[in-house]
Design a protein around this motif. Structure first.
Motif, PDB file in Angstrom:
ATOM      1  N   PRO A 322       6.986 -12.216   3.376  1.00  0.00           N
ATOM      2  CA  PRO A 322       5.607 -12.526   2.998  1.00  0.00           C
ATOM      3  C   PRO A 322       5.513 -13.871   2.294  1.00  0.00           C
ATOM      4  CG  PRO A 322       6.533 -10.875   1.523  1.00  0.00           C
ATOM      5  CD  PRO A 322       7.529 -11.067   2.625  1.00  0.00           C
ATOM      6  N   CYS A 324       3.989 -14.685  -0.374  1.00  0.00           N
ATOM      7  CA  CYS A 324       4.122 -14.587  -1.829  1.00  0.00           C
ATOM      8  C   CYS A 324       5.560 -14.363  -2.258  1.00  0.00           C
ATOM      9  CB  CYS A 324       3.236 -13.465  -2.364  1.00  0.00           C
ATOM     10  SG  CYS A 324       3.633 -11.819  -1.712  1.00  0.00           S
ATOM     11  N   TYR A 326       9.257 -12.006  -2.521  1.00  0.00           N
ATOM     12  CA  TYR A 326       9.611 -10.681  -3.034  1.00  0.00           C
ATOM     13  C   TYR A 326       9.840 -10.775  -4.544  1.00  0.00           C
ATOM     14  CZ  TYR A 326      10.642  -9.842   1.924  1.00  0.00           C
ATOM     15  OH  TYR A 326      10.558  -9.731   3.291  1.00  0.00           O
ATOM     16  N   THR A 380      -0.331  -3.787   1.322  1.00  0.00           N
ATOM     17  CA  THR A 380       0.930  -3.573   2.037  1.00  0.00           C
ATOM     18  C   THR A 380       0.756  -3.856   3.519  1.00  0.00           C
ATOM     19  OG1 THR A 380       1.528  -1.857   0.433  1.00  0.00           O
ATOM     20  CG2 THR A 380       2.784  -1.918   2.481  1.00  0.00           C
ATOM     21  N   GLU A 382      -1.381  -5.848   4.817  1.00  0.00           N
ATOM     22  CA  GLU A 382      -1.551  -7.289   4.978  1.00  0.00           C
ATOM     23  C   GLU A 382      -0.191  -7.986   4.985  1.00  0.00           C
ATOM     24  OE1 GLU A 382      -3.478 -10.843   5.564  1.00  0.00           O
ATOM     25  OE2 GLU A 382      -4.330  -8.822   5.595  1.00  0.00           O
ATOM     26  N   LEU A 383       0.710  -7.557   4.100  1.00  0.00           N
ATOM     27  CA  LEU A 383       2.051  -8.150   4.064  1.00  0.00           C
ATOM     28  C   LEU A 383       2.824  -7.849   5.341  1.00  0.00           C
ATOM     29  CD1 LEU A 383       3.156  -7.333   0.394  1.00  0.00           C
ATOM     30  CD2 LEU A 383       2.152  -9.450   1.263  1.00  0.00           C
ATOM     31  N   GLN A 384       2.582  -6.695   5.929  1.00  0.00           N
ATOM     32  CA  GLN A 384       3.310  -6.280   7.130  1.00  0.00           C
ATOM     33  C   GLN A 384       3.017  -7.195   8.320  1.00  0.00           C
ATOM     34  OE1 GLN A 384       2.368  -2.358   8.534  1.00  0.00           O
ATOM     35  NE2 GLN A 384       4.140  -2.245   9.888  1.00  0.00           N
ATOM     36  N   ARG A 386       3.178 -10.228   8.436  1.00  0.00           N
ATOM     37  CA  ARG A 386       4.178 -11.295   8.488  1.00  0.00           C
ATOM     38  C   ARG A 386       5.599 -10.751   8.355  1.00  0.00           C
ATOM     39  NH1 ARG A 386       3.904 -17.168   5.494  1.00  0.00           N
ATOM     40  NH2 ARG A 386       6.054 -17.801   5.916  1.00  0.00           N
TER      41      ARG A 386
END
Length: 507
Positions: A322, A324, A326, A380, A382-384, A386
């Motif tokens: 992602p 941002c 980890y 979560t 949204e992060l998936q 990418r």
């Protein structure tokens, strides 16, 4: 980059925050000086959780309230009717400034409190703080849907006793014009109950029967009507509205309130985190004193820092990860320029792990516990987009032996971690077993065991006198009492893979 941990060993707590049993809570733990996100992902997949820098695991077959790791598959999550009520309530408040204050709306078995675990002090003794909500949230039933008109008719039926089958015996209350005296007439003489009439029944039962008959009549009428083609979406399409459909609604120009959710890295080097630290710490203290009845010294800025800002996780970025990165983050909810809630989360290779939630008690009517969980589920997903592997939302521990902590099971589809094989099992298959025993093995195959069981103690990596070495070498160089038992306990806690990758600090 290495994970460096200091093993502290098993510990019996003074009292359990869930059942209040003295000395019933048992756990095994270690102090994490540094921890990679992959190592922590593997540890929570073995039933561990962190509180600040302390990483612990409940001793499931010893503790009074077994705590099972629970995860939600966010790709297949669909909000329930109760979830949608909360989303609509918040949306209405933001747009027009109005909100329903009904006790039942959006709180059917849902958390109105923190999502995570109790704080742990610096000396690794757990404070008496519970994540249990202040009031027990019960599911709605048909009686809660009664209107005031129903209740009024109920009173009339009970007062006048005019329905067939009710008792013929009457009592008359005669009151003077001034309302000062009240006399009761003697019952009329009779021959007892009339056996030709049905037995006495409560007015409430009669009313419920009438309502059921009315519903059955309506269903019969609908079934008799011929089907007509419709260009509009079916009921199934209408009910498939996602969390994102609610939170992505564009507010009107004259919206009553403005909500902004900011993701801030937990780092004193981040200017946004530093600038909001005092306000965030003050909100934490207000929440802890109001909800958990903490004393001021128990929720000081130092305690806030130790519990929710000090994290052992090393920030990490990956090309396929992602944007941002980890690590540990605060998800701040800013309402009209004021922080009203903060969700503390860890972003790991396969999941977003909820650590804690605290909020302004003045905004409890917005169901911040439910709303923040739904926002974190959407985050979560949204992060998936990418990072394909990042598809789970970890809600901490599911505690079936504590009825107030079963709300996490209402977020579906969820799995529970088997405490013996460390394999995931759908929660629907686990619940019947948990009804029979508070501690249970979920995997039914007796031949299945811990796939990462300690097999070679000599391969455990040790940090001794600033030198990394396998335990087989450390054992020869160490001077002093034999510590093989402690090293075995540590390796059994973390598993063979992590034991060979992480560093066990010994002095």
């Amino acid at each position: 980059m290495y994970s460096i941990l200091e093993y502290r060993g098993p510990k019996m707590e003074a009292s359990c925050g869930y059942c209040r049993v003295a000395g019933g809570k048992a756990s095994d733990g270690m102090w994490a000086h540094t921890l990679t996100v992959q190592d922590y992902q593997d540890l929570i997949d073995r039933g561990c959780r962190r509180s600040g820098k302390y990483v612990y695991k409940p001793l499931m077959n010893q503790t009074c309230c077994p705590q099972y790791t629970i995860r939600l598959s966010t790709s297949n999550f669909h909000p329930t009717k109760s979830h949608k009520k909360v989303l609509k309530k918040v949306l209405k408040y933001l747009h027009v400034g109005e909100v329903s204050h009904s006790k039942d709306e959006g709180t059917s078995g849902e958390p109105m409190d923190s999502q995570a675990e109790s704080p742990v002090s610096c000396n690794v003794s757990i404070l008496d703080k519970s994540e249990i909500p202040e009031e027990e949230l019960k599911p709605l039933n048909i009686e809660q849907e009664e209107t005031e008109k129903d209740r009024e008719s109920d009173k009339q039926e009970a007062t006048h006793v005019s329905s067939p089958g009710l008792c013929d015996k009457e009592e008359h209350c005669i009151q003077s014009a001034e309302g000062e005296t009240c006399s009761h007439s003697n019952p009329k003489p009779g021959k007892g109950a009339d056996v030709t009439k049905p037995p006495c029944r409560k007015a409430k039962d009669i009313r419920k029967e009438r309502r059921m008959q009315k519903l059955l009549h309506q269903q019969t009428d609908k079934a008799s009507l011929p089907e007509r083609p419709s260009a509009k979406p079916t009921c199934k399409a209408k009910g498939s509205k996602s969390v994102e459909d609610f939170i992505s609604v564009t507010p009107p120009e004259n919206a009553a309130h403005h909500l902004e959710v900011k993701l801030v890295p937990v780092s004193m080097e981040d200017p946004e985190f530093v600038s909001s630290f005092d306000r965030s710490a003050a909100l934490y203290a207000k929440y802890q004193m109001a909800i958990h009845k903490d004393l001021p010294y128990q929720c000081s800025p130092d305690e806030f820092t130790r519990f929710l800002c000090d994290s052992p996780l090393e920030p990490e970025t990956r090309p396929d990860g992602p944007a941002c990165g980890y690590g540990s983050f605060h998800q701040q909810y800013w309402l009209d320029g004021k922080i009203v809630a903060v969700g503390v989360i860890d972003i790991l290779p396969y999941c977003v792990s909820s650590v804690y939630l605290y909020y302004d008690p003045d905004y409890a009517f917005l169901s911040p516990g439910v709303y923040s969980a739904l926002r974190e589920i959407a985050f979560t997903r949204e992060l998936q987009k990418r990072a394909a592997d990042l598809c789970y939302y970890y809600m901490g521990f599911y505690i079936h032996s504590c009825p107030k902590m079963r709300y996490k099971g209402q977020y579906k589809p969820s799995d529970l971690l088997c405490p013996e094989t460390y394999l995931w099992t759908p929660i629907e298959k686990c619940l019947p077993l948990l009804e029979l025993s508070k501690y249970t093995r979920f995997n039914s195959n007796p031949k299945e065991g811990d796939r990462d069981l300690l097999t070679e103690l000599g391969r455990v990596r040790v940090l001794y006198k600033r030198t990394v070495m396998p335990y087989s070498i450390y054992k020869k160089r160490r001077k002093g009492p034999n510590d093989e038992v402690a090293v075995k306990q540590y390796a059994g806690l973390v598993g063979q893979t992590c034991a060979e990758r992480m560093l066990l600090y010994r002095n």
